[in-house]
Design a protein around this motif. Structure first.
Motif, PDB file in Angstrom:
ATOM      1  N   LEU A 238       8.094   3.544  -5.872  1.00  0.00           N
ATOM      2  CA  LEU A 238       8.936   4.566  -6.384  1.00  0.00           C
ATOM      3  C   LEU A 238       9.081   5.711  -5.408  1.00  0.00           C
ATOM      4  CD1 LEU A 238       8.493   4.649 -10.205  1.00  0.00           C
ATOM      5  CD2 LEU A 238      10.769   3.562  -9.052  1.00  0.00           C
ATOM      6  N   CYS A 239       7.825   6.058  -4.993  1.00  0.00           N
ATOM      7  CA  CYS A 239       7.744   7.195  -4.115  1.00  0.00           C
ATOM      8  C   CYS A 239       7.996   7.020  -2.829  1.00  0.00           C
ATOM      9  CB  CYS A 239       6.456   7.954  -4.425  1.00  0.00           C
ATOM     10  SG  CYS A 239       6.492   8.307  -6.113  1.00  0.00           S
ATOM     11  N   GLY A 240       8.014   5.930  -1.981  1.00  0.00           N
ATOM     12  CA  GLY A 240       8.070   5.717  -0.789  1.00  0.00           C
ATOM     13  C   GLY A 240       6.892   6.041  -0.118  1.00  0.00           C
ATOM     14  N   ASN A 241       6.764   6.548   1.134  1.00  0.00           N
ATOM     15  CA  ASN A 241       5.583   6.905   1.983  1.00  0.00           C
ATOM     16  C   ASN A 241       4.638   5.397   2.429  1.00  0.00           C
ATOM     17  OD1 ASN A 241       4.293   8.588   3.552  1.00  0.00           O
ATOM     18  ND2 ASN A 241       3.033   9.016   1.833  1.00  0.00           N
ATOM     19  N   LEU A 242       5.370   4.398   2.134  1.00  0.00           N
ATOM     20  CA  LEU A 242       4.870   3.213   2.350  1.00  0.00           C
ATOM     21  C   LEU A 242       4.891   2.661   3.712  1.00  0.00           C
ATOM     22  CD1 LEU A 242       3.405   0.627   1.254  1.00  0.00           C
ATOM     23  CD2 LEU A 242       5.229  -0.339   0.165  1.00  0.00           C
ATOM     24  N   ILE A 243       3.790   2.455   4.503  1.00  0.00           N
ATOM     25  CA  ILE A 243       3.952   1.537   5.767  1.00  0.00           C
ATOM     26  C   ILE A 243       3.055   0.102   5.390  1.00  0.00           C
ATOM     27  CG2 ILE A 243       3.271   1.398   8.080  1.00  0.00           C
ATOM     28  CD1 ILE A 243       3.817   4.354   8.461  1.00  0.00           C
TER      29      ILE A 243
END
Length: 322
Positions: free
Chosen positions: A247-252
């Motif tokens: 939901l919050c993103g910031n995913l690599i």
């Protein structure tokens, strides 16, 4: 005058054991008196047998090479200035040599043991003949194929390579003798081969008189992989992420590949749902028809939901979520 056994078998003096056997097989089938009725064929048949008996025997060949005559060989004696004499005499039974070599007296059976490119070039009048023996015996039959499943990893399908498989064979030779043979088959796996591909080793089964040995067939199977699932030339990878990451993103995301490298995929500023997929071209399996072409990797997502929430957390979510 000494016979030139190498010339008789049409081979060089440095010929290997396999080359000697191949030469005898070719010429024995060519001059066998049951098929070749030309004048001198039977004498040639016996002469070929004699040459084979000498050159296929290590001691006889060594003596022949040293003294140039296998009918009379001289070996040094342990007593000074003396020699002991040994005489080699061919028994003249070319058929016995044939029988011991092929495991049968039947020339048709002997022909059936070998593929067409092993057959000798015969006189045209003998080129066409039925594949059955004299006296109306039934046609030569081949043992049914022996099949094995060959489980191969996706990494091996990706790279290609060689798999070794050990088989045990029972071989029946002349005079009722039987011996066990252990053989290693080298199975070439080509990049991109699909499950169900068959790799055949012709006539590698047990050798029995009057029976064509069975073909050994390996059927390719995809070995289950702990990370990937194969779909034709594409592969699928399931990435496990938390609900917060979804939901919050910031995913690599660090994604493994069949080549061994880690591919970093940037999902920042994206909301990921259970239906989200990501396609990475050229990170699948090679095409077996053109290994320069590759399938894709499809990334699916498995979102981990929390097992419990406090009332305060529920209230915050209710206030934030649409």
């Amino acid at each position: 005058m000494a016979k030139d056994y190498y010339k008789i078998l049409e081979i060089n003096k440095g010929a290997s054991d396999d080359e000697i056997k191949k030469a005898y097989r070719k010429l024995a089938l060519k001059y066998h008196p049951d098929k070749n009725k030309e004048r001198g064929a039977e004498d040639k048949f016996k002469e070929v047998a004699e040459a084979y008996e000498v050159l296929s025997n290590k001691e006889k060949r060594q003596a022949y090479d040293q003294f140039g005559n296998a009918d009379y060989t001289e070996y040094p004696s342990s007593r000074p200035n003396q020699h002991q004499q040994n005489f080699y005499t061919f028994q003249g039974d070319g058929r016995q040599t044939f029988r011991d070599f092929f495991g049968t007296d039947d020339i048709f059976s002997a022909f059936s043991q070998f593929s067409s490119f092993d057959f000798p070039q015969m006189n045209p009048q003998f080129d066409s003949f039925p594949s059955r023996s004299f006296g109306g015996n039934s046609y030569m039959k081949q043992d049914p194929p022996i099949q094995y499943e060959l489980w191969v990893s996706l990494e091996d399908i990706y790279r290609g390579g060689i798999k070794k498989y050990k088989i045990n064979k029972t071989n029946y030779v002349g005079n009722g003798q039987v011996y066990q043979e252990e053989k290693i088959l080298n199975i070439e796996i080509k990049p991109g081969w699909k499950a169900g591909t068959k790799i055949t080793f012709p006539k590698e089964g047990d050798k029995r008189p009057n029976i064509i040995p069975a073909d050994i067939i390996f059927i390719l199977r995809d070995q289950p992989h702990k990370l990937f699932t194969r779909v034709d030339n594409d592969i699928e990878y399931s990435a496990s992420i938390s609900l917060k990451e979804a939901l919050c993103g910031n995913l690599i995301l660090n994604v493994p590949t069949l080549s061994g490298e880690i591919r970093k995929i940037d999902f920042r500023n994206e909301i990921i749902t259970p239906y989200t997929t990501k396609i990475i071209p050229n990170f699948g399996l090679p095409n077996h028809k053109d290994p320069r072409m590759f399938g894709s990797m499809k990334i699916n997502f498995k979102i981990r939901f929390p097992s419990t929430l406090s009332q305060d957390e529920r209230n915050q979510l209710m206030a934030i979520l649409p």
